[in-house]
Write a protein that holds these residues in place. Structure first.
Motif, PDB file in Angstrom:
ATOM      1  N   PRO A  10       0.793  -1.231   0.000  1.00  0.00           N
ATOM      2  CA  PRO A  10       0.000   0.000   0.000  1.00  0.00           C
ATOM      3  C   PRO A  10       0.827   1.283   0.000  1.00  0.00           C
ATOM      4  N   ASN A  11       0.370   2.199  -0.824  1.00  0.00           N
ATOM      5  CA  ASN A  11       0.888   3.572  -0.930  1.00  0.00           C
ATOM      6  C   ASN A  11       2.230   3.675  -1.641  1.00  0.00           C
ATOM      7  N   LEU A  12       2.832   2.553  -1.994  1.00  0.00           N
ATOM      8  CA  LEU A  12       4.125   2.634  -2.688  1.00  0.00           C
ATOM      9  C   LEU A  12       3.964   3.152  -4.115  1.00  0.00           C
ATOM     10  N   ASN A  13       2.736   3.211  -4.608  1.00  0.00           N
ATOM     11  CA  ASN A  13       2.478   3.890  -5.891  1.00  0.00           C
ATOM     12  C   ASN A  13       2.731   5.401  -5.781  1.00  0.00           C
ATOM     13  N   LEU A  14       2.864   5.907  -4.539  1.00  0.00           N
ATOM     14  CA  LEU A  14       3.121   7.343  -4.337  1.00  0.00           C
ATOM     15  C   LEU A  14       4.612   7.677  -4.303  1.00  0.00           C
ATOM     16  N   LEU A  15       5.446   6.659  -4.419  1.00  0.00           N
ATOM     17  CA  LEU A  15       6.911   6.895  -4.372  1.00  0.00           C
ATOM     18  C   LEU A  15       7.321   8.000  -5.339  1.00  0.00           C
ATOM     19  N   LEU A  17       6.542  10.956  -5.414  1.00  0.00           N
ATOM     20  CA  LEU A  17       5.561  12.042  -5.569  1.00  0.00           C
ATOM     21  C   LEU A  17       5.374  12.820  -4.269  1.00  0.00           C
ATOM     22  N   ARG A  18       5.575  12.144  -3.119  1.00  0.00           N
ATOM     23  CA  ARG A  18       5.435  12.753  -1.792  1.00  0.00           C
ATOM     24  C   ARG A  18       6.573  12.256  -0.902  1.00  0.00           C
ATOM     25  N   GLU A  19       6.806  12.961   0.212  1.00  0.00           N
ATOM     26  CA  GLU A  19       7.778  12.569   1.244  1.00  0.00           C
ATOM     27  C   GLU A  19       9.150  12.150   0.688  1.00  0.00           C
ATOM     28  N   PRO A  20       9.762  12.962  -0.204  1.00  0.00           N
ATOM     29  CA  PRO A  20      11.075  12.573  -0.761  1.00  0.00           C
ATOM     30  C   PRO A  20      12.157  12.464   0.308  1.00  0.00           C
ATOM     31  N   GLN A  22      11.908  11.071   3.136  1.00  0.00           N
ATOM     32  CA  GLN A  22      11.825   9.737   3.744  1.00  0.00           C
ATOM     33  C   GLN A  22      12.112   8.620   2.734  1.00  0.00           C
ATOM     34  N   TYR A  23      11.568   8.775   1.517  1.00  0.00           N
ATOM     35  CA  TYR A  23      11.592   7.658   0.562  1.00  0.00           C
ATOM     36  C   TYR A  23      12.351   7.975  -0.733  1.00  0.00           C
ATOM     37  N   GLY A  24      12.945   9.176  -0.840  1.00  0.00           N
ATOM     38  CA  GLY A  24      13.711   9.536  -2.030  1.00  0.00           C
ATOM     39  C   GLY A  24      12.818  10.067  -3.139  1.00  0.00           C
ATOM     40  N   PHE A  78       9.725  -8.341  -1.564  1.00  0.00           N
ATOM     41  CA  PHE A  78       8.426  -7.843  -1.102  1.00  0.00           C
ATOM     42  C   PHE A  78       8.607  -6.664  -0.154  1.00  0.00           C
ATOM     43  N   ASN A  79       8.066  -5.512  -0.559  1.00  0.00           N
ATOM     44  CA  ASN A  79       7.905  -4.390   0.373  1.00  0.00           C
ATOM     45  C   ASN A  79       6.421  -4.321   0.725  1.00  0.00           C
ATOM     46  N   PRO A  80       6.055  -4.838   1.889  1.00  0.00           N
ATOM     47  CA  PRO A  80       4.624  -4.886   2.248  1.00  0.00           C
ATOM     48  C   PRO A  80       4.066  -3.548   2.752  1.00  0.00           C
ATOM     49  N   GLY A  81       4.888  -2.476   2.738  1.00  0.00           N
ATOM     50  CA  GLY A  81       4.414  -1.182   3.225  1.00  0.00           C
ATOM     51  C   GLY A  81       3.918  -1.315   4.659  1.00  0.00           C
ATOM     52  N   ALA A  82       2.876  -0.601   4.993  1.00  0.00           N
ATOM     53  CA  ALA A  82       2.382  -0.602   6.377  1.00  0.00           C
ATOM     54  C   ALA A  82       1.759  -1.937   6.779  1.00  0.00           C
ATOM     55  N   TYR A  83       1.393  -2.779   5.817  1.00  0.00           N
ATOM     56  CA  TYR A  83       0.884  -4.122   6.176  1.00  0.00           C
ATOM     57  C   TYR A  83       1.945  -4.952   6.895  1.00  0.00           C
ATOM     58  N   THR A  84       3.229  -4.560   6.714  1.00  0.00           N
ATOM     59  CA  THR A  84       4.326  -5.194   7.452  1.00  0.00           C
ATOM     60  C   THR A  84       3.983  -5.303   8.934  1.00  0.00           C
ATOM     61  N   HIS A  85       3.402  -4.213   9.446  1.00  0.00           N
ATOM     62  CA  HIS A  85       3.253  -4.057  10.892  1.00  0.00           C
ATOM     63  C   HIS A  85       1.888  -4.515  11.399  1.00  0.00           C
ATOM     64  N   THR A  86       1.049  -5.018  10.488  1.00  0.00           N
ATOM     65  CA  THR A  86      -0.335  -5.346  10.886  1.00  0.00           C
ATOM     66  C   THR A  86      -0.803  -6.719  10.445  1.00  0.00           C
ATOM     67  N   CYS A 104      11.806  -6.167   2.003  1.00  0.00           N
ATOM     68  CA  CYS A 104      12.622  -4.997   1.654  1.00  0.00           C
ATOM     69  C   CYS A 104      11.909  -3.719   2.092  1.00  0.00           C
ATOM     70  N   HIS A 105      12.617  -2.878   2.824  1.00  0.00           N
ATOM     71  CA  HIS A 105      12.079  -1.566   3.205  1.00  0.00           C
ATOM     72  C   HIS A 105      13.038  -0.473   2.764  1.00  0.00           C
ATOM     73  N   ILE A 106      12.491   0.552   2.192  1.00  0.00           N
ATOM     74  CA  ILE A 106      13.285   1.680   1.705  1.00  0.00           C
ATOM     75  C   ILE A 106      13.925   2.429   2.875  1.00  0.00           C
ATOM     76  N   SER A 107      13.114   2.718   3.871  1.00  0.00           N
ATOM     77  CA  SER A 107      13.605   3.446   5.046  1.00  0.00           C
ATOM     78  C   SER A 107      14.096   2.457   6.100  1.00  0.00           C
ATOM     79  N   ASN A 108      14.873   2.978   7.066  1.00  0.00           N
ATOM     80  CA  ASN A 108      15.261   2.145   8.212  1.00  0.00           C
ATOM     81  C   ASN A 108      14.126   2.193   9.225  1.00  0.00           C
ATOM     82  N   PHE A 115       5.931   1.861  16.328  1.00  0.00           N
ATOM     83  CA  PHE A 115       4.979   0.938  15.687  1.00  0.00           C
ATOM     84  C   PHE A 115       5.533   0.339  14.397  1.00  0.00           C
ATOM     85  N   ARG A 116       6.646   0.885  13.887  1.00  0.00           N
ATOM     86  CA  ARG A 116       7.262   0.304  12.678  1.00  0.00           C
ATOM     87  C   ARG A 116       8.353  -0.724  13.020  1.00  0.00           C
ATOM     88  N   HIS A 117       8.623  -0.929  14.322  1.00  0.00           N
ATOM     89  CA  HIS A 117       9.740  -1.794  14.704  1.00  0.00           C
ATOM     90  C   HIS A 117       9.381  -3.273  14.619  1.00  0.00           C
TER      91      HIS A 117
HETATM   92  O1  CA2 Z   1      10.379   1.973   4.298  1.00  0.00           O
HETATM   93  C1  CA2 Z   1       9.559   1.310   3.675  1.00  0.00           C
HETATM   94  O2  CA2 Z   1       9.780   0.811   2.567  1.00  0.00           O
HETATM   95  C2  CA2 Z   1       8.138   1.116   4.256  1.00  0.00           C
HETATM   96  O3  CA2 Z   1       7.721  -0.203   3.923  1.00  0.00           O
HETATM   97  C3  CA2 Z   1       7.260   2.154   3.596  1.00  0.00           C
HETATM   98  C4  CA2 Z   1       5.841   2.139   4.155  1.00  0.00           C
HETATM   99  C5  CA2 Z   1       5.857   2.246   5.682  1.00  0.00           C
HETATM  100  O4  CA2 Z   1       4.531   2.136   6.180  1.00  0.00           O
HETATM  101  C6  CA2 Z   1       6.719   1.154   6.303  1.00  0.00           C
HETATM  102  O5  CA2 Z   1       6.724   1.329   7.694  1.00  0.00           O
HETATM  103  C7  CA2 Z   1       8.129   1.240   5.772  1.00  0.00           C
HETATM  104  C8  CA2 Z   1       5.054   3.330   3.580  1.00  0.00           C
HETATM  105  C9  CA2 Z   1       4.946   3.308   2.090  1.00  0.00           C
HETATM  106  C10 CA2 Z   1       4.296   4.584   1.654  1.00  0.00           C
HETATM  107  O6  CA2 Z   1       5.131   5.181   0.705  1.00  0.00           O
HETATM  108  C11 CA2 Z   1       4.924   6.497   0.422  1.00  0.00           C
HETATM  109  C12 CA2 Z   1       5.751   7.051  -0.512  1.00  0.00           C
HETATM  110  C13 CA2 Z   1       5.634   8.375  -0.816  1.00  0.00           C
HETATM  111  C14 CA2 Z   1       4.651   9.153  -0.210  1.00  0.00           C
HETATM  112  C15 CA2 Z   1       3.827   8.596   0.739  1.00  0.00           C
HETATM  113  C16 CA2 Z   1       3.970   7.257   1.056  1.00  0.00           C
END
Ligand code: CA2
Length: 149
Positions: A10-15, A17-20, A22-24, A78-86, A104-108, A115-117
């Motif tokens: 979820p939300n990785l389609n926003l890579l 476009l937002r929050e550079p 955090q996610y580049g 697999f980057n499960p996004g926030a589903y990782t934690h739920t 695989c997670h982009i951020s540490n 809640f991401r640990h």
């Molecule tokens: O660091 C990662 O790759 C995460 O899986 C990214 C998830 C986050 O919930 C995990 O805790 C760690 C969030 C993906 C959302 O990606 C966005 C990208 C740009 C703008 C908004 C969200």
């Protein structure tokens, strides 16, 4: 040519476009192009899929579990996004299919909110790549190939 599934949640389609910060700045299309060229360099075909729907991610893991049993797929990054934690359901899907999955997670995630640990996916994963930005996808493919080819 054997396939490697590149699965994004979820939300990785926003890579890109937002929050550079955090996610580049690279987009999901950039990530998928990087995965395709990395897999090709190593002699594999990357099959990329992103969904914001948990059940569709599970269906894709099942599909590739069957391909893996048939000798047509090596595994999954697999980057499960926030589903990782739920998601206990993603843990069950990975365990149930027997598909080798590199989480695989982009951020540490361990340097971020508490809640991401915790990851429900990590105990089912064959390996984990965390905190190397989008380059982590390349490292995850290389790790999958080294461990499972
Ligand atoms: O660091 C990662 O790759 C995460 O899986 C990214 C998830 C986050 O919930 C995990 O805790 C760690 C969030 C993906 C959302 O990606 C966005 C990208 C740009 C703008 C908004 C969200």
């Amino acid at each position: 040519m054997k396939k490697i599934l590149i699965l994004n949640g979820p939300n990785l389609n926003l890579l890109g476009l937002r929050e550079p910060e955090q996610y580049g700045s690279r987009t999901l299309a950039d990530v998928e192009a990087l995965c395709a060229s990395t897999a090709a360099r190593l002699g594999y075909e990357a099959v990329c899929f992103q969904s914001n729907v948990e059940g569709l991610l599970i269906d894709k893991l099942h599909e590739f579990g069957a391909l893996h049993r048939a000798g047509q797929a090596l595994g999954c990054v697999f980057n499960p996004g926030a589903y990782t934690h739920t998601s206990v359901a993603l843990f069950d899907a990975i365990k149930g299919t027997g598909l080798p999955v590199v989480e695989c997670h982009i951020s540490n995630v361990h340097s971020r909110e508490a809640f991401r640990h915790h990851s429900y996916v990590s105990p089912a994963a064959t390996g984990i790549v965390v905190g190397f930005g989008v380059d982590g996808y390349e490292l995850a493919i290389e790790g999958l190939v080294r461990k499972h080819a």
